[in-house]
Design an enzyme around this catalytic site. Structure first.
Site, PDB file in Angstrom:
ATOM      1  N   ASP A 180       8.990   0.615   1.913  1.00  0.00           N
ATOM      2  CA  ASP A 180       8.080   0.855   0.648  1.00  0.00           C
ATOM      3  C   ASP A 180       6.578   0.457   0.984  1.00  0.00           C
ATOM      4  O   ASP A 180       6.359  -0.232   2.089  1.00  0.00           O
ATOM      5  CB  ASP A 180       8.651   0.212  -0.304  1.00  0.00           C
ATOM      6  CG  ASP A 180       8.681  -1.274  -0.190  1.00  0.00           C
ATOM      7  OD1 ASP A 180       9.283  -1.576   0.954  1.00  0.00           O
ATOM      8  OD2 ASP A 180       8.424  -2.187  -0.846  1.00  0.00           O
ATOM      9  N   GLU A 181       5.642   1.119   0.270  1.00  0.00           N
ATOM     10  CA  GLU A 181       4.442   0.658   0.185  1.00  0.00           C
ATOM     11  C   GLU A 181       3.441   0.219   1.546  1.00  0.00           C
ATOM     12  O   GLU A 181       3.041  -0.850   1.474  1.00  0.00           O
ATOM     13  CB  GLU A 181       4.536  -0.760  -0.719  1.00  0.00           C
ATOM     14  CG  GLU A 181       4.960  -0.283  -2.232  1.00  0.00           C
ATOM     15  CD  GLU A 181       4.747  -1.568  -3.062  1.00  0.00           C
ATOM     16  OE1 GLU A 181       4.410  -1.485  -4.243  1.00  0.00           O
ATOM     17  OE2 GLU A 181       5.507  -2.549  -2.761  1.00  0.00           O
ATOM     18  N   ASN A 182       3.748   1.404   2.289  1.00  0.00           N
ATOM     19  CA  ASN A 182       3.007   1.320   3.468  1.00  0.00           C
ATOM     20  C   ASN A 182       1.633   1.942   3.302  1.00  0.00           C
ATOM     21  O   ASN A 182       1.516   3.115   3.009  1.00  0.00           O
ATOM     22  CB  ASN A 182       3.618   1.863   4.723  1.00  0.00           C
ATOM     23  CG  ASN A 182       2.953   2.370   6.053  1.00  0.00           C
ATOM     24  OD1 ASN A 182       1.808   1.702   6.026  1.00  0.00           O
ATOM     25  ND2 ASN A 182       3.191   3.143   6.506  1.00  0.00           N
TER      26      ASN A 182
END
Ligand code: ACM
Length: 738
Positions: A349-351
């Site tokens: 997630d959330e790269n």
């Protein structure tokens, strides 16, 4: 900020705010009023008589005549297959009942409980078809039947884990009256709706030691949850010992990590309770703690330090270097050998791609390999990691950002950003899990999570796609929990999610859920959870050494009427380096779903729907006013904490005054200028609703509705109670123009 309506019910698929991303882009939480609740299907359960307070509610439950007395002669027999895990579960269950009843059950001369194979002398017989495997597996048969008559209780299951689920039901059925202890005669046929019912605990942002994990595993077993999702690496901490790459924990954990022996202890403890453990190593983003010890893994030169703030950060593994995959082969291989479950979570997630975009070598790699963009590179990374894990016999799970056409269909997707993500993954042929709407760290009421269904009636999925919905997981992100407070942020609300994932979809009666949660909360406490026990020591510390019994009594009442603000708001308000902050504020003593506030909300609903007279609310206002003056007195001696206490007391007094004024208006026939009165009242309510520190008074939303009723009552005409209630909602909480 737009006021929000009563803390009761959410639309079936509420949008959980984006989790770790502070800032104004959070999806707005959608609430609807209690009117919606009143039109909910009400399961006609004769056996759900007031005495049955089981969570999750069984699939089928029929009451019968009579009751089984529980005395010191209560003997257990295990028929059919026998295994040590079942024996241990029975012993734990008997101990739990001994602790509740003060009885002593039959024991062998050497000490252990006398568990026989003789049905004739037993008050409880347990029969299983076959012992469960050592490590619980996805899709194991967890069904059971439980038949209780005046003579005995008969528990049958195909597997050990089924019998364990049945034992938990039996444990929750125990009651007492003047005649003694008993369980009511009834018949249960039970099985879970979904095979994957999880709780994720983040042990990284704030460290949570072994005892926290173990007692929460006990809570999970009580609520029939069967997957512990162990979030083990983050920007803010790397929490497991690697023998191959020891600089991970040496540099990335402040010394706060699980040794491999401790992990084995946790795995055995979970398996003993029929709980799978799925480890998560969040890559390629959320990986700052990895690169403190191994900066060469990052996509930009170091050095790095452990992150102390909350949010989304730039450090990300470099997916273009073969050395990264050699490292991952070594590390993931080591972890794959440690964790027995077939699933392995890689986060994903959330790269934010910042380091990748800034690195010309990485951008050149994207071009050379026709990967299009950073997203394509992330998909390439996932394929490589998937191949590594497949080599170790593991299937991959990841947050919904990993969904990509080239991802193998065996990879499961955990949807956290919205129900659409879940549907898209199922349509693409992946097994899916829902976490959107189950973000318990947000501190929303249990009802919000409860009505969030992984597979609502109108879900836009085919029959085949529906089968891919494996269940869901509650997520306990750890920005704002310490080992002292974490249980109170997980329980009892997570039992509501457990019921959503276990019980039939039509079990959706919110007041009945809350009624049963109050009992299950006690059972959880008896099982060792500290969600109730933590509060008194917290309060003593908060009150200070000079506090009198009167001071403490006033503070106890105050925290029962307040609630902590939503956690992402707290993140926005927090100072730098919040990882170091002690979580010992007044808000940390407060429950997310306080019972007295819930009672008031329901009392207001009764008034709005015409079931009760407005004057029935007056005692509440009187008690708030009296409490406010006592808290004001406390505040005078409260030293540095006086400001917060005094302000909350002022707000409570103002809420009481507004409430009394509204009730008087509702009762009076000479109305005067309602619009002007209402407009003058609104700012007073808004002021009373402002958070103090990280705490707020949750009853104001109900007062807004009540005020709307006073304003509108002259124009009510012949609206039905439900239409009237819906109208008040729009007056009290007008939609903002886009
Ligand atoms: C997440 O909340 N970032 C999975």
């Amino acid at each position: 900020m737009e006021p929000h309506p009563p803390l009761m019910v959410a639309l079936p698929c509420p949008s959980t705010p984006a989790a770790k991303r502070p800032g104004p882009s959070f999806c707005r939480i959608v609430f609807v009023g209690l009117a919606c609740l009143l039109t909910m299907p009400n399961r006609s359960l004769s056996a759900s008589a007031p005495s049955v307070a089981v969570v999750p509610l069984p699939a089928e439950i029929q009451s019968a005549e009579g009751r089984l007395e529980i005395t010191g002669k209560f003997a257990v027999a295990i028929l059919g297959a026998r295994d040590a895990r079942l024996d241990a579960a029975v012993a734990r269950a008997l101990r739990r009942w001994e602790e509740r009843t003060g009885l002593v059950f039959p024991r062998l001369p050497s000490g252990p409980y006398a568990i026989s194979g003789d049905a004739k002398t037993a008050a409880l017989t347990i029969e299983i078809g076959a012992a469960s495997p050592q490590w619980p597996r996805l899709g194991e048969d967890e069904s059971y039947t439980l038949d209780i008559s005046a003579g005995r209780a008969v528990l049958k299951a195909a597997t050990t884990v089924g019998a364990q689920r049945g034992l938990e039901t039996l444990l929750q059925l125990l009651q007492s009256d003047a005649q003694g202890w008993f369980v009511p005669a009834l018949s249960v046929r039970d099985h879970p709706r979904f095979p994957w019912r999880g709780l994720m605990i983040d042990v990284c942002r704030r460290w949570q030691p072994v005892e926290v994990i173990k007692r929460n595993l006990d809570g999970m077993a009580l609520a029939k949850l069967n997957v512990f999702h162990f979030h083990l690496s983050e920007d803010q901490g790397f929490r497991i010992e690697s023998k191959k790459y020891p600089r991970l924990q040496q540099y990335g954990s402040d010394g706060l990590y699980f040794t491999q022996d401790q992990i084995r202890e946790i795995l055995a403890y979970a398996a003993d309770r029929g709980i799978r453990v799925v480890p998560e190593f969040d890559i390629p983003g959320h990986a700052q703690s990895w690169v403190v010890g191994y900066p060469e893994l990052a996509s930009a030169p170091g050095p790095y330090v452990i992150e102390r703030n909350w949010g989304v950060f730039d450090p990300v593994l470099d997916p273009t270097k073969e050395e990264t995959y050699q490292f991952l082969e070594g590390f993931l291989g080591e972890m794959a050998a440690l964790f027995p479950d077939e699933y392995f979570h890689i986060g994903g997630d959330e790269n934010n791609g910042v380091q990748w975009s800034a690195n010309p070598r990485i951008q050149a790699f994207i071009k050379e390999h026709n990967l299009k963009d950073n997203e394509g590179l992330h998909a390439y990374f996932n394929r490589r990691v998937q191949a590594i894990l497949a080599g170790h016999g593991k299937k991959l799970v990841g947050w919904d950002e990993i969904l990509h056409p080239e991802l193998p269909k065996s990879a499961a997707i955990q949807s956290w950003r919205g129900a659409e993500g879940l549907a898209a993954a199922a349509r693409a042929g992946h097994p899916v899990l829902l976490s959107n709407g189950y973000y318990i760290d947000q501190l929303e009421p249990a009802s919000v999570h409860y009505l969030n269904d992984p597979l609502p009636a109108g879900a836009p999925l085919s029959a085949e796609e529906r089968k891919l919905v494996l269940g869901g997981e509650a997520t306990m992100w750890a920005e704002w929990v310490s080992p002292e407070t974490i249980d109170s942020r997980i329980w009892p609300r997570t039992a509501a999610i457990a019921e959503r994932l276990w019980s039939p979809s039509e079990v959706a009666d919110v007041p009945d859920l809350y009624r049963r949660l109050d009992y299950v909360s006690r059972r959880l406490s008896e099982a060792g959870l500290r969600h109730i026990a933590y509060r008194e020591p917290m309060l003593l510390r908060y009150a200070g050494d000079r506090a009198t019994p009167e001071t403490l009594a006033a503070l106890r009442e105050l925290i029962a009427l307040g609630k902590p603000i939503l956690c992402y708001t707290r993140t926005q308000l927090s100072p730098r380096d919040p990882q170091y902050l002690a979580l010992t504020t007044l808000a940390d003593c407060m429950a997310p779903d306080p019972q007295p506030a819930r009672v008031f909300v329901l009392a207001v609903e009764d008034v709005l729907l015409g079931h009760a007279a407005p004057a029935t609310l007056e005692p509440s206002f009187a008690s708030w006013r009296s409490l406010a003056s006592r808290v004001k007195a406390v505040a005078q001696n409260a030293g540095p904490r006086a400001g917060e206490l005094s302000a909350l007391a002022d707000q409570l007094a103002e809420a009481a005054d507004c409430g009394a004024e509204i009730v008087a208006r509702l009762a009076s026939s000479s109305q005067g200028d309602q619009a002007a009165w209402y407009d003058a009242l609104k700012p007073r309510l808004a002021k009373a609703e402002q958070p103090q520190g990280y705490a707020e008074i949750p009853m104001i939303a109900s007062l807004r509705l009540l005020a709307a009723a006073a304003r509108e009552q002259g124009q009510r005409g012949d609206l039905t109670p439900e239409a009237w209630r819906a109208h008040l909602q729009t007056v009290a909480f007008p939609k903002k123009n886009p």
